[in-house]
Write a protein that holds these residues in place. Structure first.
Motif, PDB file in Angstrom:
ATOM      1  N   ASP A   1       0.815  -1.215   0.000  1.00 30.76           N
ATOM      2  CA  ASP A   1       0.000   0.000   0.000  1.00 30.76           C
ATOM      3  C   ASP A   1       0.851   1.269   0.000  1.00 30.76           C
ATOM      4  O   ASP A   1       0.360   2.338  -0.350  1.00 30.76           O
ATOM      5  CB  ASP A   1      -0.932   0.026   1.211  1.00 30.76           C
ATOM      6  CG  ASP A   1      -1.956  -1.099   1.159  1.00 30.76           C
ATOM      7  OD1 ASP A   1      -2.254  -1.567   0.035  1.00 30.76           O
ATOM      8  OD2 ASP A   1      -2.439  -1.496   2.232  1.00 30.76           O
ATOM      9  N   THR A   2       2.117   1.178   0.388  1.00 29.30           N
ATOM     10  CA  THR A   2       2.972   2.361   0.467  1.00 29.30           C
ATOM     11  C   THR A   2       3.744   2.615  -0.819  1.00 29.30           C
ATOM     12  O   THR A   2       4.427   3.629  -0.924  1.00 29.30           O
ATOM     13  CB  THR A   2       3.982   2.227   1.625  1.00 29.30           C
ATOM     14  OG1 THR A   2       4.813   1.091   1.382  1.00 29.30           O
ATOM     15  CG2 THR A   2       3.271   2.066   2.947  1.00 29.30           C
ATOM     16  N   LEU A   3       3.632   1.717  -1.792  1.00 28.15           N
ATOM     17  CA  LEU A   3       4.406   1.852  -3.031  1.00 28.15           C
ATOM     18  C   LEU A   3       3.600   2.521  -4.123  1.00 28.15           C
ATOM     19  O   LEU A   3       2.383   2.445  -4.170  1.00 28.15           O
ATOM     20  CB  LEU A   3       4.843   0.475  -3.536  1.00 28.15           C
ATOM     21  CG  LEU A   3       5.869  -0.258  -2.711  1.00 28.15           C
ATOM     22  CD1 LEU A   3       6.153  -1.601  -3.345  1.00 28.15           C
ATOM     23  CD2 LEU A   3       7.136   0.532  -2.575  1.00 28.15           C
ATOM     24  N   ARG A   4       4.323   3.156  -5.027  1.00 29.65           N
ATOM     25  CA  ARG A   4       3.744   3.705  -6.245  1.00 29.65           C
ATOM     26  C   ARG A   4       4.576   3.170  -7.390  1.00 29.65           C
ATOM     27  O   ARG A   4       5.790   3.355  -7.448  1.00 29.65           O
ATOM     28  CB  ARG A   4       3.808   5.235  -6.216  1.00 29.65           C
ATOM     29  CG  ARG A   4       3.226   5.866  -7.452  1.00 29.65           C
ATOM     30  CD  ARG A   4       3.290   7.353  -7.352  1.00 29.65           C
ATOM     31  NE  ARG A   4       4.690   7.760  -7.296  1.00 29.65           N
ATOM     32  CZ  ARG A   4       5.143   8.910  -7.765  1.00 29.65           C
ATOM     33  NH1 ARG A   4       4.318   9.771  -8.275  1.00 29.65           N
ATOM     34  NH2 ARG A   4       6.408   9.208  -7.709  1.00 29.65           N
ATOM     35  N   LEU A   5       3.932   2.484  -8.311  1.00 30.42           N
ATOM     36  CA  LEU A   5       4.635   1.872  -9.434  1.00 30.42           C
ATOM     37  C   LEU A   5       4.861   2.899 -10.530  1.00 30.42           C
ATOM     38  O   LEU A   5       3.941   3.574 -10.967  1.00 30.42           O
ATOM     39  CB  LEU A   5       3.826   0.702  -9.988  1.00 30.42           C
ATOM     40  CG  LEU A   5       4.432  -0.015 -11.187  1.00 30.42           C
ATOM     41  CD1 LEU A   5       5.748  -0.668 -10.790  1.00 30.42           C
ATOM     42  CD2 LEU A   5       3.473  -1.044 -11.716  1.00 30.42           C
ATOM     43  N   VAL A   6       6.097   3.009 -10.942  1.00 32.41           N
ATOM     44  CA  VAL A   6       6.473   3.907 -12.031  1.00 32.41           C
ATOM     45  C   VAL A   6       7.255   3.072 -13.026  1.00 32.41           C
ATOM     46  O   VAL A   6       8.167   2.343 -12.654  1.00 32.41           O
ATOM     47  CB  VAL A   6       7.345   5.068 -11.509  1.00 32.41           C
ATOM     48  CG1 VAL A   6       7.754   5.983 -12.633  1.00 32.41           C
ATOM     49  CG2 VAL A   6       6.610   5.853 -10.441  1.00 32.41           C
ATOM     50  N   THR A   7       6.904   3.149 -14.291  1.00 37.63           N
ATOM     51  CA  THR A   7       7.624   2.367 -15.291  1.00 37.63           C
ATOM     52  C   THR A   7       9.005   2.955 -15.526  1.00 37.63           C
ATOM     53  O   THR A   7       9.216   4.158 -15.405  1.00 37.63           O
ATOM     54  CB  THR A   7       6.852   2.322 -16.621  1.00 37.63           C
ATOM     55  OG1 THR A   7       6.635   3.656 -17.061  1.00 37.63           O
ATOM     56  CG2 THR A   7       5.521   1.638 -16.452  1.00 37.63           C
ATOM     57  N   ALA A   8       9.913   2.101 -15.859  1.00 37.51           N
ATOM     58  CA  ALA A   8      11.287   2.518 -16.104  1.00 37.51           C
ATOM     59  C   ALA A   8      11.371   3.327 -17.396  1.00 37.51           C
ATOM     60  O   ALA A   8      10.630   3.083 -18.345  1.00 37.51           O
ATOM     61  CB  ALA A   8      12.203   1.305 -16.186  1.00 37.51           C
ATOM     62  N   TYR A   9      12.280   4.281 -17.436  1.00 38.43           N
ATOM     63  CA  TYR A   9      12.499   5.095 -18.631  1.00 38.43           C
ATOM     64  C   TYR A   9      13.233   4.266 -19.663  1.00 38.43           C
ATOM     65  O   TYR A   9      14.248   3.628 -19.369  1.00 38.43           O
ATOM     66  CB  TYR A   9      13.303   6.338 -18.293  1.00 38.43           C
ATOM     67  CG  TYR A   9      13.723   7.114 -19.515  1.00 38.43           C
ATOM     68  CD1 TYR A   9      12.808   7.876 -20.220  1.00 38.43           C
ATOM     69  CD2 TYR A   9      15.025   7.061 -19.988  1.00 38.43           C
ATOM     70  CE1 TYR A   9      13.176   8.574 -21.355  1.00 38.43           C
ATOM     71  CE2 TYR A   9      15.411   7.762 -21.113  1.00 38.43           C
ATOM     72  CZ  TYR A   9      14.478   8.517 -21.791  1.00 38.43           C
ATOM     73  OH  TYR A   9      14.855   9.213 -22.916  1.00 38.43           O
TER      74      TYR A   9
END
Length: 56
Positions: free
Chosen positions: A34-42
């Motif tokens: 719940d504390t994570l935010r997924l961001v795709t790699a550049y």
């Protein structure tokens, strides 16, 4: 820094176990999902033309 203050850490997800996620930050760190935010790699754009000159 204060307790509960959000901090942005960048790493690769190595393991998911139910509510817990292990992220590699140089050392493995396990946090609640719940504390994570997924961001795709550049990913840089791919080249359409080669870098070398064409022979004449």
């Amino acid at each position: 820094m204060k307790k509960g203050q959000p901090v942005e850490l960048i790493g690769d997800v190595t393991h998911i176990d139910g509510e817990w996620v292990t992220v590699n930050l140089g050392v493995p760190v396990t946090v609640n999902i719940d504390t994570l935010r997924l961001v795709t790699a550049y990913k840089p754009p791919t080249r359409k033309a080669p870098l070398v000159d064409k022979p004449r």
